[in-house]
Design a protein around this motif. Structure first.
Motif, PDB file in Angstrom:
ATOM      1  N   GLY A  65       0.794  -1.220   0.000  1.00  0.00           N
ATOM      2  CA  GLY A  65       0.000   0.000   0.000  1.00  0.00           C
ATOM      3  C   GLY A  65       0.830   1.276   0.000  1.00  0.00           C
ATOM      4  N   ASN A  66       2.141   1.171   0.110  1.00  0.00           N
ATOM      5  CA  ASN A  66       3.011   2.349   0.083  1.00  0.00           C
ATOM      6  C   ASN A  66       3.616   2.502  -1.313  1.00  0.00           C
ATOM      7  N   PRO A  67       3.780   3.761  -1.748  1.00  0.00           N
ATOM      8  CA  PRO A  67       4.348   3.948  -3.084  1.00  0.00           C
ATOM      9  C   PRO A  67       5.823   3.527  -3.151  1.00  0.00           C
ATOM     10  N   ARG A  68       6.183   2.883  -4.248  1.00  0.00           N
ATOM     11  CA  ARG A  68       7.569   2.460  -4.484  1.00  0.00           C
ATOM     12  C   ARG A  68       8.101   3.249  -5.677  1.00  0.00           C
ATOM     13  N   PHE A  69       9.341   3.709  -5.564  1.00  0.00           N
ATOM     14  CA  PHE A  69       9.970   4.480  -6.621  1.00  0.00           C
ATOM     15  C   PHE A  69      11.326   3.886  -6.964  1.00  0.00           C
ATOM     16  N   LEU A  70      11.710   4.072  -8.218  1.00  0.00           N
ATOM     17  CA  LEU A  70      13.028   3.667  -8.693  1.00  0.00           C
ATOM     18  C   LEU A  70      13.841   4.939  -8.909  1.00  0.00           C
ATOM     19  N   TYR A  71      14.951   5.038  -8.192  1.00  0.00           N
ATOM     20  CA  TYR A  71      15.862   6.165  -8.339  1.00  0.00           C
ATOM     21  C   TYR A  71      17.097   5.665  -9.062  1.00  0.00           C
ATOM     22  N   GLN A  72      17.521   6.399 -10.082  1.00  0.00           N
ATOM     23  CA  GLN A  72      18.754   6.047 -10.772  1.00  0.00           C
ATOM     24  C   GLN A  72      19.788   7.133 -10.487  1.00  0.00           C
ATOM     25  N   ILE A  73      20.859   6.718  -9.831  1.00  0.00           N
ATOM     26  CA  ILE A  73      21.888   7.634  -9.366  1.00  0.00           C
ATOM     27  C   ILE A  73      23.180   7.302 -10.096  1.00  0.00           C
ATOM     28  N   ARG A  74      23.780   8.288 -10.723  1.00  0.00           N
ATOM     29  CA  ARG A  74      25.026   8.054 -11.453  1.00  0.00           C
ATOM     30  C   ARG A  74      26.157   7.711 -10.493  1.00  0.00           C
ATOM     31  N   ALA A  75      27.064   6.865 -10.949  1.00  0.00           N
ATOM     32  CA  ALA A  75      28.183   6.425 -10.120  1.00  0.00           C
ATOM     33  C   ALA A  75      29.226   7.528  -9.949  1.00  0.00           C
ATOM     34  N   ASP A  76      29.226   8.523 -10.830  1.00  0.00           N
ATOM     35  CA  ASP A  76      30.190   9.617 -10.697  1.00  0.00           C
ATOM     36  C   ASP A  76      29.610  10.825  -9.964  1.00  0.00           C
ATOM     37  N   MET A  77      28.446  10.652  -9.338  1.00  0.00           N
ATOM     38  CA  MET A  77      27.827  11.745  -8.587  1.00  0.00           C
ATOM     39  C   MET A  77      28.646  12.025  -7.330  1.00  0.00           C
ATOM     40  N   PRO A  78      29.002  13.285  -7.096  1.00  0.00           N
ATOM     41  CA  PRO A  78      29.736  13.605  -5.865  1.00  0.00           C
ATOM     42  C   PRO A  78      28.908  13.257  -4.627  1.00  0.00           C
ATOM     43  N   GLY A  79      29.467  12.472  -3.732  1.00  0.00           N
ATOM     44  CA  GLY A  79      28.766  12.062  -2.520  1.00  0.00           C
ATOM     45  C   GLY A  79      27.812  10.903  -2.730  1.00  0.00           C
ATOM     46  N   GLY A  80      27.695  10.428  -3.955  1.00  0.00           N
ATOM     47  CA  GLY A  80      26.795   9.329  -4.263  1.00  0.00           C
ATOM     48  C   GLY A  80      27.483   7.992  -4.107  1.00  0.00           C
ATOM     49  N   PRO A  81      26.792   6.925  -4.458  1.00  0.00           N
ATOM     50  CA  PRO A  81      27.372   5.584  -4.336  1.00  0.00           C
ATOM     51  C   PRO A  81      28.526   5.392  -5.314  1.00  0.00           C
ATOM     52  N   GLN A  82      29.564   4.732  -4.850  1.00  0.00           N
ATOM     53  CA  GLN A  82      30.753   4.470  -5.671  1.00  0.00           C
ATOM     54  C   GLN A  82      31.003   2.964  -5.715  1.00  0.00           C
ATOM     55  N   PRO A  83      31.520   2.453  -6.806  1.00  0.00           N
ATOM     56  CA  PRO A  83      31.821   1.018  -6.884  1.00  0.00           C
ATOM     57  C   PRO A  83      32.873   0.575  -5.860  1.00  0.00           C
ATOM     58  N   SER A  84      33.735   1.496  -5.439  1.00  0.00           N
ATOM     59  CA  SER A  84      34.807   1.133  -4.500  1.00  0.00           C
ATOM     60  C   SER A  84      34.326   1.048  -3.053  1.00  0.00           C
ATOM     61  N   GLN A  85      33.102   1.474  -2.779  1.00  0.00           N
ATOM     62  CA  GLN A  85      32.583   1.468  -1.402  1.00  0.00           C
ATOM     63  C   GLN A  85      32.129   0.066  -1.011  1.00  0.00           C
ATOM     64  N   GLU A  89      28.340   1.174   3.089  1.00  0.00           N
ATOM     65  CA  GLU A  89      28.647   2.557   2.696  1.00  0.00           C
ATOM     66  C   GLU A  89      27.849   2.964   1.465  1.00  0.00           C
ATOM     67  N   ARG A  90      27.710   2.044   0.518  1.00  0.00           N
ATOM     68  CA  ARG A  90      26.947   2.322  -0.696  1.00  0.00           C
ATOM     69  C   ARG A  90      25.475   2.551  -0.365  1.00  0.00           C
ATOM     70  N   GLN A  91      24.896   1.747   0.540  1.00  0.00           N
ATOM     71  CA  GLN A  91      23.495   1.942   0.937  1.00  0.00           C
ATOM     72  C   GLN A  91      23.308   3.305   1.601  1.00  0.00           C
ATOM     73  N   HIS A  92      24.238   3.699   2.466  1.00  0.00           N
ATOM     74  CA  HIS A  92      24.146   5.012   3.117  1.00  0.00           C
ATOM     75  C   HIS A  92      24.285   6.138   2.090  1.00  0.00           C
ATOM     76  N   ALA A  93      25.163   5.956   1.105  1.00  0.00           N
ATOM     77  CA  ALA A  93      25.331   6.977   0.068  1.00  0.00           C
ATOM     78  C   ALA A  93      24.061   7.116  -0.775  1.00  0.00           C
ATOM     79  N   ILE A  94      23.413   6.005  -1.075  1.00  0.00           N
ATOM     80  CA  ILE A  94      22.151   6.061  -1.827  1.00  0.00           C
ATOM     81  C   ILE A  94      21.099   6.807  -1.028  1.00  0.00           C
ATOM     82  N   LEU A  95      20.960   6.483   0.242  1.00  0.00           N
ATOM     83  CA  LEU A  95      19.977   7.181   1.078  1.00  0.00           C
ATOM     84  C   LEU A  95      20.327   8.648   1.230  1.00  0.00           C
TER      85      LEU A  95
END
Length: 129
Positions: A65-85, A89-95
């Motif tokens: 019953g809650n809305p679900r959304f898909l967010y697409q975040i670039r890997a080169d975004m400053p402060g965003g998720p990085q492959p090296s994390q 750490e990646r989950q916290h960066a996404i949030l």
């Protein structure tokens, strides 16, 4: 017979004549029926945000019953998720990227988006409000 086929090929019949109507019908049949029988290999292109500061948001249905959304975040975004994390750490960066946009959310899952060379260019994150 040669003149007949030549007339069809060069489309020489007058508009409104029987042969003109046959040609138009054949063209329309090809346009509407060929995608069912011919694989033109046209597929939707995976969209990735053009700039590192952009985040694409798509509706992804509902979860309990809650809305679900898909967010697409670039890997080169400053402060965003990085492959090296690490995973945490990646989950916290996404949030950290998603919550200023939509408020407090719950991260259901995420997965990397790869380019044609296998390099991670973005992350798809499914969140529930």
């Amino acid at each position: 017979m040669r003149n007949f086929l030549s007339s069809y090929f060069w489309w020489t019949y007058e508009r409104g004549s029987f042969h003109y109507d046959v040609m138009v019908t054949l063209v329309l049949l090809f346009l509407f029926l060929s995608p069912r029988f011919i694989d033109f290999k046209d597929r939707p292109v995976e969209t990735v945000a053009l700039y590192s500061s952009e985040v694409l948001v798509k509706e992804a249905g509902q979860s309990d019953g809650n809305p679900r959304f898909l967010y697409q975040i670039r890997a080169d975004m400053p402060g965003g998720p990085q492959p090296s994390q690490s995973e945490v750490e990646r989950q916290h960066a996404i949030l950290r990227v998603v919550e200023p946009i939509s408020g407090e959310v719950t991260l259901e899952r995420y997965e990397p988006v790869l380019d044609s060379h296998g390099k991670i260019v973005a992350y798809n994150a499914w969140v529930v409000r």
